[in-house]
Design a protein around this motif. Structure first.
Motif, mmCIF file in Angstrom:
data_model
loop_
_atom_site.group_PDB
_atom_site.id
_atom_site.type_symbol
_atom_site.label_atom_id
_atom_site.label_comp_id
_atom_site.label_asym_id
_atom_site.label_seq_id
_atom_site.Cartn_x
_atom_site.Cartn_y
_atom_site.Cartn_z
ATOM 1 N N ASP A 1 0.668 -1.089 -0.066
ATOM 2 C CA ASP A 1 -0.049 0.016 0.027
ATOM 3 C C ASP A 1 0.896 1.399 0.120
ATOM 4 O OD1 ASP A 1 -2.180 -1.787 0.131
ATOM 5 O OD2 ASP A 1 -2.589 -1.405 2.138
ATOM 6 N N CYS B 1 -2.047 5.529 4.014
ATOM 7 C CA CYS B 1 -3.677 5.258 4.501
ATOM 8 C C CYS B 1 -4.494 5.058 3.220
ATOM 9 C CB CYS B 1 -4.004 6.249 5.546
ATOM 10 S SG CYS B 1 -5.910 6.016 6.073
ATOM 11 N N GLN B 2 -5.152 4.042 2.941
ATOM 12 C CA GLN B 2 -6.004 3.737 1.948
ATOM 13 C C GLN B 2 -7.301 4.596 2.025
ATOM 14 O OE1 GLN B 2 -4.467 1.477 -0.773
ATOM 15 N NE2 GLN B 2 -3.204 2.340 0.481
ATOM 16 N N TRP B 3 -7.813 4.987 3.245
ATOM 17 C CA TRP B 3 -8.984 5.804 3.166
ATOM 18 C C TRP B 3 -8.578 7.395 2.952
ATOM 19 C CZ3 TRP B 3 -12.967 4.483 7.737
ATOM 20 C CH2 TRP B 3 -13.273 3.145 7.377
ATOM 21 N N LYS C 1 -6.062 8.358 1.111
ATOM 22 C CA LYS C 1 -5.619 8.413 -0.468
ATOM 23 C C LYS C 1 -6.804 8.386 -1.334
ATOM 24 C CE LYS C 1 -2.858 5.773 -3.538
ATOM 25 N NZ LYS C 1 -2.084 4.340 -3.951
ATOM 26 N N ARG D 1 -5.628 -3.848 4.592
ATOM 27 C CA ARG D 1 -5.267 -2.573 4.141
ATOM 28 C C ARG D 1 -4.742 -1.757 5.064
ATOM 29 N NH1 ARG D 1 -11.493 -1.126 3.988
ATOM 30 N NH2 ARG D 1 -12.082 -1.159 6.020
#
Length: 102
Positions: free
Chosen positions: A30, A34-36, A38, A71
Motif C-alpha cells: 500500500d 492510508c487507503q482511506w 488516499k 489494508r
C-alpha cells in the motif's frame, strides 16, 4: 484456523513473526499510505499506520492472514472505522457534562 477468542490469543497472533512479516508486506504493498485518506485525495505522511482486517478478525478468523482482507489505515481512520471516540475531528465523549478538563 487461528484462535482469537481471548485477549491473550489475539496478543499472540499480533506478536507472531508470521503476522509481523505479513503486516510489513501489506504496508509496502500500500506504499505506506492510508487507503482511506488516499481515496479522499489526502496524503498522510506523519501518521501512525496500522493494518486493518476488512472483514473482522473475530468473525472471520480464517481470513486473518489473507492479503486481500488487509489494508493500511492511519490510526485516525482505523479509530473511525471501529467507532472509537479519539479520532480526528470528533470530540472525546465526556463522562460528566460538567467536565471542563477533558
Amino acid at each position: 484456523m487461528i484462535d482469537v477468542s481471548t485477549k491473550q490469543s489475539r496478543a499472540r497472533f499480533y506478536t507472531s513473526n508470521e503476522w509481523r512479516r505479513l503486516r510489513q508486506s501489506i504496508l509496502e504493498r500500500d506504499h505506506f499510505e492510508c487507503q482511506w485518506c488516499k481515496a479522499e485525495g489526502r496524503v498522510t505522511t506523519d501518521a501512525v499506520l496500522e493494518v486493518d482486517h476488512i472483514k473482522e478478525l473475530a468473525q472471520y478468523p480464517e481470513l486473518s492472514m489473507e492479503p486481500s482482507n488487509l489494508r493500511t489505515l492511519c490510526k485516525d481512520c482505523h479509530n473511525k472505522r471501529h467507532n472509537r471516540m479519539n479520532y480526528r475531528g470528533v470530540a472525546k465523549k465526556r463522562k460528566w457534562q460538567d467536565e471542563w478538563w477533558g
